[in-house]
Design a protein around this motif. Structure first.
Motif, PDB file in Angstrom:
ATOM      1  N   LEU A 295     -25.485 -21.123 -41.537  1.00  0.00           N
ATOM      2  CA  LEU A 295     -25.324 -20.455 -40.246  1.00  0.00           C
ATOM      3  C   LEU A 295     -24.387 -21.253 -39.346  1.00  0.00           C
ATOM      4  O   LEU A 295     -23.481 -20.693 -38.719  1.00  0.00           O
ATOM      5  CB  LEU A 295     -26.673 -20.233 -39.564  1.00  0.00           C
ATOM      6  N   ASP A 296     -24.572 -22.565 -39.297  1.00  0.00           N
ATOM      7  CA  ASP A 296     -23.669 -23.398 -38.490  1.00  0.00           C
ATOM      8  C   ASP A 296     -22.225 -23.246 -38.957  1.00  0.00           C
ATOM      9  O   ASP A 296     -21.302 -23.134 -38.137  1.00  0.00           O
ATOM     10  CB  ASP A 296     -24.096 -24.869 -38.540  1.00  0.00           C
ATOM     11  N   ARG A 297     -22.014 -23.211 -40.264  1.00  0.00           N
ATOM     12  CA  ARG A 297     -20.659 -23.049 -40.812  1.00  0.00           C
ATOM     13  C   ARG A 297     -20.078 -21.683 -40.438  1.00  0.00           C
ATOM     14  O   ARG A 297     -18.901 -21.577 -40.078  1.00  0.00           O
ATOM     15  CB  ARG A 297     -20.676 -23.208 -42.328  1.00  0.00           C
ATOM     16  N   GLU A 298     -20.893 -20.651 -40.563  1.00  0.00           N
ATOM     17  CA  GLU A 298     -20.397 -19.308 -40.252  1.00  0.00           C
ATOM     18  C   GLU A 298     -20.078 -19.147 -38.770  1.00  0.00           C
ATOM     19  O   GLU A 298     -19.110 -18.483 -38.408  1.00  0.00           O
ATOM     20  CB  GLU A 298     -21.384 -18.235 -40.714  1.00  0.00           C
ATOM     21  N   LEU A 299     -20.889 -19.737 -37.920  1.00  0.00           N
ATOM     22  CA  LEU A 299     -20.617 -19.657 -36.483  1.00  0.00           C
ATOM     23  C   LEU A 299     -19.295 -20.341 -36.146  1.00  0.00           C
ATOM     24  O   LEU A 299     -18.493 -19.816 -35.369  1.00  0.00           O
ATOM     25  CB  LEU A 299     -21.773 -20.269 -35.687  1.00  0.00           C
ATOM     26  N   ALA A 300     -19.044 -21.506 -36.751  1.00  0.00           N
ATOM     27  CA  ALA A 300     -17.773 -22.204 -36.515  1.00  0.00           C
ATOM     28  C   ALA A 300     -16.603 -21.404 -37.087  1.00  0.00           C
ATOM     29  O   ALA A 300     -15.553 -21.284 -36.445  1.00  0.00           O
ATOM     30  CB  ALA A 300     -17.824 -23.597 -37.144  1.00  0.00           C
ATOM     31  N   ALA A 301     -16.788 -20.836 -38.268  1.00  0.00           N
ATOM     32  CA  ALA A 301     -15.722 -20.048 -38.887  1.00  0.00           C
ATOM     33  C   ALA A 301     -15.440 -18.778 -38.082  1.00  0.00           C
ATOM     34  O   ALA A 301     -14.282 -18.350 -37.972  1.00  0.00           O
ATOM     35  CB  ALA A 301     -16.092 -19.702 -40.325  1.00  0.00           C
ATOM     36  N   LEU A 302     -16.480 -18.172 -37.510  1.00  0.00           N
ATOM     37  CA  LEU A 302     -16.266 -16.982 -36.683  1.00  0.00           C
ATOM     38  C   LEU A 302     -15.423 -17.335 -35.458  1.00  0.00           C
ATOM     39  O   LEU A 302     -14.517 -16.583 -35.089  1.00  0.00           O
ATOM     40  CB  LEU A 302     -17.593 -16.348 -36.260  1.00  0.00           C
ATOM     41  N   GLU A 303     -15.693 -18.478 -34.847  1.00  0.00           N
ATOM     42  CA  GLU A 303     -14.880 -18.882 -33.693  1.00  0.00           C
ATOM     43  C   GLU A 303     -13.415 -19.011 -34.093  1.00  0.00           C
ATOM     44  O   GLU A 303     -12.521 -18.531 -33.384  1.00  0.00           O
ATOM     45  CB  GLU A 303     -15.376 -20.189 -33.091  1.00  0.00           C
ATOM     46  N   GLU A 304     -13.144 -19.655 -35.210  1.00  0.00           N
ATOM     47  CA  GLU A 304     -11.761 -19.812 -35.680  1.00  0.00           C
ATOM     48  C   GLU A 304     -11.111 -18.448 -35.913  1.00  0.00           C
ATOM     49  O   GLU A 304      -9.955 -18.231 -35.548  1.00  0.00           O
ATOM     50  CB  GLU A 304     -11.723 -20.622 -36.976  1.00  0.00           C
ATOM     51  N   THR A 305     -11.865 -17.542 -36.517  1.00  0.00           N
ATOM     52  CA  THR A 305     -11.336 -16.212 -36.815  1.00  0.00           C
ATOM     53  C   THR A 305     -11.084 -15.433 -35.533  1.00  0.00           C
ATOM     54  O   THR A 305     -10.068 -14.726 -35.418  1.00  0.00           O
ATOM     55  CB  THR A 305     -12.300 -15.454 -37.747  1.00  0.00           C
ATOM     56  N   ILE A 306     -11.978 -15.559 -34.572  1.00  0.00           N
ATOM     57  CA  ILE A 306     -11.777 -14.890 -33.275  1.00  0.00           C
ATOM     58  C   ILE A 306     -10.486 -15.396 -32.638  1.00  0.00           C
ATOM     59  O   ILE A 306      -9.672 -14.613 -32.145  1.00  0.00           O
ATOM     60  CB  ILE A 306     -12.989 -15.114 -32.347  1.00  0.00           C
ATOM     61  N   ARG A 307     -10.281 -16.701 -32.644  1.00  0.00           N
ATOM     62  CA  ARG A 307      -9.064 -17.267 -32.056  1.00  0.00           C
ATOM     63  C   ARG A 307      -7.815 -16.769 -32.798  1.00  0.00           C
ATOM     64  O   ARG A 307      -6.794 -16.447 -32.184  1.00  0.00           O
ATOM     65  CB  ARG A 307      -9.127 -18.789 -32.057  1.00  0.00           C
ATOM     66  N   ALA A 308      -7.912 -16.687 -34.129  1.00  0.00           N
ATOM     67  CA  ALA A 308      -6.772 -16.224 -34.927  1.00  0.00           C
ATOM     68  C   ALA A 308      -6.465 -14.757 -34.683  1.00  0.00           C
ATOM     69  O   ALA A 308      -5.339 -14.304 -34.926  1.00  0.00           O
ATOM     70  CB  ALA A 308      -7.052 -16.463 -36.414  1.00  0.00           C
ATOM     71  N   ALA A 309      -7.448 -14.013 -34.192  1.00  0.00           N
ATOM     72  CA  ALA A 309      -7.277 -12.574 -33.964  1.00  0.00           C
ATOM     73  C   ALA A 309      -6.535 -12.258 -32.670  1.00  0.00           C
ATOM     74  O   ALA A 309      -6.194 -11.094 -32.430  1.00  0.00           O
ATOM     75  CB  ALA A 309      -8.642 -11.888 -33.956  1.00  0.00           C
ATOM     76  N   ALA A 310      -6.268 -13.246 -31.849  1.00  0.00           N
ATOM     77  CA  ALA A 310      -5.666 -13.009 -30.527  1.00  0.00           C
ATOM     78  C   ALA A 310      -4.442 -12.093 -30.554  1.00  0.00           C
ATOM     79  O   ALA A 310      -4.358 -11.167 -29.739  1.00  0.00           O
ATOM     80  CB  ALA A 310      -5.341 -14.339 -29.846  1.00  0.00           C
ATOM     81  N   PRO A 311      -3.493 -12.256 -31.479  1.00  0.00           N
ATOM     82  CA  PRO A 311      -2.317 -11.375 -31.460  1.00  0.00           C
ATOM     83  C   PRO A 311      -2.628  -9.898 -31.734  1.00  0.00           C
ATOM     84  O   PRO A 311      -1.848  -9.029 -31.384  1.00  0.00           O
ATOM     85  CB  PRO A 311      -1.423 -11.940 -32.570  1.00  0.00           C
ATOM     86  N   HIS A 312      -3.753  -9.635 -32.355  1.00  0.00           N
ATOM     87  CA  HIS A 312      -4.127  -8.256 -32.706  1.00  0.00           C
ATOM     88  C   HIS A 312      -5.448  -7.859 -32.049  1.00  0.00           C
ATOM     89  O   HIS A 312      -6.144  -6.965 -32.529  1.00  0.00           O
ATOM     90  CB  HIS A 312      -4.259  -8.129 -34.230  1.00  0.00           C
ATOM     91  N   TRP A 313      -5.797  -8.502 -30.969  1.00  0.00           N
ATOM     92  CA  TRP A 313      -7.110  -8.383 -30.348  1.00  0.00           C
ATOM     93  C   TRP A 313      -7.548  -6.938 -30.107  1.00  0.00           C
ATOM     94  O   TRP A 313      -8.703  -6.588 -30.323  1.00  0.00           O
ATOM     95  CB  TRP A 313      -7.122  -9.183 -29.041  1.00  0.00           C
ATOM     96  N   SER A 314      -6.640  -6.092 -29.688  1.00  0.00           N
ATOM     97  CA  SER A 314      -6.995  -4.711 -29.335  1.00  0.00           C
ATOM     98  C   SER A 314      -6.437  -3.684 -30.322  1.00  0.00           C
ATOM     99  O   SER A 314      -6.374  -2.495 -30.011  1.00  0.00           O
ATOM    100  CB  SER A 314      -6.492  -4.387 -27.923  1.00  0.00           C
ATOM    101  N   THR A 315      -6.058  -4.132 -31.494  1.00  0.00           N
ATOM    102  CA  THR A 315      -5.508  -3.240 -32.513  1.00  0.00           C
ATOM    103  C   THR A 315      -6.603  -2.841 -33.491  1.00  0.00           C
ATOM    104  O   THR A 315      -7.271  -3.713 -34.057  1.00  0.00           O
ATOM    105  CB  THR A 315      -4.375  -3.945 -33.304  1.00  0.00           C
ATOM    106  N   ARG A 316      -6.800  -1.553 -33.683  1.00  0.00           N
ATOM    107  CA  ARG A 316      -7.799  -1.099 -34.652  1.00  0.00           C
ATOM    108  C   ARG A 316      -7.386  -1.590 -36.027  1.00  0.00           C
ATOM    109  O   ARG A 316      -6.242  -1.450 -36.439  1.00  0.00           O
ATOM    110  CB  ARG A 316      -7.907   0.422 -34.648  1.00  0.00           C
TER     111      ARG A 316
END
Length: 182
Positions: free
Chosen positions: A27-48
């Motif tokens: 769970l700790d690993r997944e939470l950290a990985a989700l944060e990284e993925t959220i940050r990486a999503a910034a250029p497509h944040w509102s794109t379906r």
């Protein structure tokens, strides 16, 4: 993971995350990985995202909503506070796909910084929490029935991973499309 019955779903989670220690670590690993993925999503944040109904913002918000609720619920289950009966509304599916239960549907898309702040708070509720099996302290899950704190943590681990991977797959597809246009 697509087992059909609540018992099959729970057994699959227990096989993937067999001990409280494994659950806490993953769970700790997944939470950290989700944060990284959220940050990486910034250029497509509102794109379906291709093949998905949601944008990265909505996918992240849904995962965070579930983690916020799970963190609070797990702490309640691990406490001595009394549990109250709540409606036991089974989860719904559409075309074989699970629908977000009421209260976990994302909005139109919150700002990146807002969701990162909420993710950090939800992660603080879940990080390092260790729960042992306790069939006397359970709470209803829409797709798995009554489960204890350890199984709620298992579900949160799997659920976080599932949505992190969905965001990443969407980003991979969107980024590949951008490279093809160059």
């Amino acid at each position: 993971m697509t087992p059909r019955t609540p018992e099959e779903q729970l057994a699959a989670l227990q096989a993937v995350y067999p001990t409280p220690e494994v659950v806490a670590l993953q769970l700790d690993r997944e939470l950290a990985a989700l944060e990284e993925t959220i940050r990486a999503a910034a250029p497509h944040w509102s794109t379906r995202m291709p093949g998905r109904d949601w944008t990265p913002a909505q996918e992240a918000e849904h995962a965070i909503l579930v983690n916020e609720g799970t963190g609070k619920l797990v702490r309640l289950l691990l406490s001595d506070r009394p549990l109250r009966e709540a409606p036991q509304q089974p989860g719904q599916t559409e075309n074989g796909k699970r629908l977000a239960p009421p209260g976990t549907e994302p909005g139109a898309g919150e700002a990146l910084d807002t969701l990162l702040t909420r993710h950090a708070a939800a992660s603080a509720l879940l990080a390092g929490v260790r729960a042992d099996p306790n069939p006397d302290r359970t709470f209803f899950h829409p797709f798995m029935g009554k489960i204890d704190a350890l199984d709620w943590l298992r579900m949160a681990t799997w659920h976080t991973r599932h949505h992190r991977k969905a965001i990443q797959a969407g980003l991979d597809h969107l980024n590949a499309g951008e490279r093809a246009e160059m």
